[in-house]
Design a protein around this motif. Sequence first.
Motif, mmCIF file in Angstrom:
data_model
loop_
_atom_site.group_PDB
_atom_site.id
_atom_site.type_symbol
_atom_site.label_atom_id
_atom_site.label_comp_id
_atom_site.label_asym_id
_atom_site.label_seq_id
_atom_site.Cartn_x
_atom_site.Cartn_y
_atom_site.Cartn_z
ATOM 1 N N GLN A 1 38.715 33.908 55.788
ATOM 2 C CA GLN A 1 37.935 32.461 56.116
ATOM 3 C C GLN A 1 38.395 31.499 55.069
ATOM 4 N N ASN A 2 38.679 30.383 55.948
ATOM 5 C CA ASN A 2 38.866 29.221 54.935
ATOM 6 C C ASN A 2 40.141 29.332 54.145
ATOM 7 N N HIS B 1 34.140 30.173 50.189
ATOM 8 C CA HIS B 1 34.727 31.786 50.579
ATOM 9 C C HIS B 1 35.835 31.902 49.699
ATOM 10 N N ARG B 2 36.351 31.010 49.050
ATOM 11 C CA ARG B 2 37.710 31.264 48.346
ATOM 12 C C ARG B 2 37.534 31.698 46.724
ATOM 13 N N THR B 3 38.457 32.477 46.298
ATOM 14 C CA THR B 3 38.623 32.949 45.157
ATOM 15 C C THR B 3 39.298 32.249 44.295
ATOM 16 N N ASN C 1 36.518 39.990 46.918
ATOM 17 C CA ASN C 1 36.862 40.013 48.406
ATOM 18 C C ASN C 1 38.368 39.965 48.946
ATOM 19 N N ASN C 2 39.005 40.693 48.018
ATOM 20 C CA ASN C 2 40.388 41.161 48.506
ATOM 21 C C ASN C 2 41.155 39.931 48.730
ATOM 22 N N SER D 1 49.585 37.526 57.201
ATOM 23 C CA SER D 1 49.126 36.644 58.182
ATOM 24 C C SER D 1 47.335 36.436 57.811
ATOM 25 N N ALA D 2 47.469 36.180 56.398
ATOM 26 C CA ALA D 2 46.050 36.160 55.692
ATOM 27 C C ALA D 2 45.312 35.045 56.404
#
Length: 314
Positions: free
Chosen positions: A195-196, A56-58, A133-134, A189-190
């Motif tokens: 997610q993750n 899920h990470r960029t 995904n911002n 507060s991301a």
Amino acid sequence: MVRGIPNHLASLKAEGKKPSPTTSPEDASMHNGIFHEYNTTAPKSSSIHELFSLKHRTAIVSGAGAGIGFEVARALAEAGANVAIWYHSNKDAIDKAAAIEKEFGVKARAYQVDVTSASAVKDAIEAQVSEFNNRLDIFVANAGIPWTQGRMIDGELSHYHNVVSTDLDSVFYCARAAGEVWRRQYTASASKTLQNYSGGSFVATASMSGHIANIPQLQSAYNAAKAGVIHLVRSLAVEWVKFARANSVSPGYMNTEISNFIPPETKAIWRGKIPMGREGEPGELKGAYLYLASDASSYTTGTDIRADGGYTAV
């Protein structure tokens, strides 16, 4: 000190006051030169699989059209990250990104970005955060060029400016723009909405040349630029402690195109100074970058990892 609450915040609370909403995360990590307790928290999981997972990470990797950068981008994708590959002129990166996407089932795209332009870097990061995904989790600042003109007194000033602009200034520009995103994600507060997400991870490619003066080739400008990268990252680790980690990797002599201009007899001298007796392969660095990019290194910041076959141990 009230447990978990810094003294100055505790006193404000006792007086019925709240910290200023304009206080930046950078300023909130310490008071009068003393760090607050619990500026960070440990990962909830101790599973190796979960700690190294980038699902899920960029991630954005500069200088990733070939060599070290490409291997790093591929490794991050294999660990589950969606990856934006930056290249300068090697348009093969477009097809390589498509291959990464197909092989690992993640989103991978290639972009031509001038890392020596602060505005181009900022625009690219903001656009890709929106497209991916911002969010931004990882930035690997890997773009770099060698010094090729020998003695510094005889080298052209234009070459000096090009080397420093690419090898040091670009790292600063990338860190500045990525850090702005991570600070924004922290204040929004991301960690609760993405997610993750566990804060940003900035990883710069430095060099063993930032620790030693190479011989027999002369490359003072390159050495100085890489030393600057190492210390920049150390400084950012302190400045960003609330919202991002910052580390570097210092490769030794690697078997990449960046050293194609070096005569074979000089490379033979290199190998005689390396305990392992050979140049490294780009793929041998993947583990170091993955470690620093992931939660496996959650207590690692301000660190430089030397991967040089033992060169600097002698």
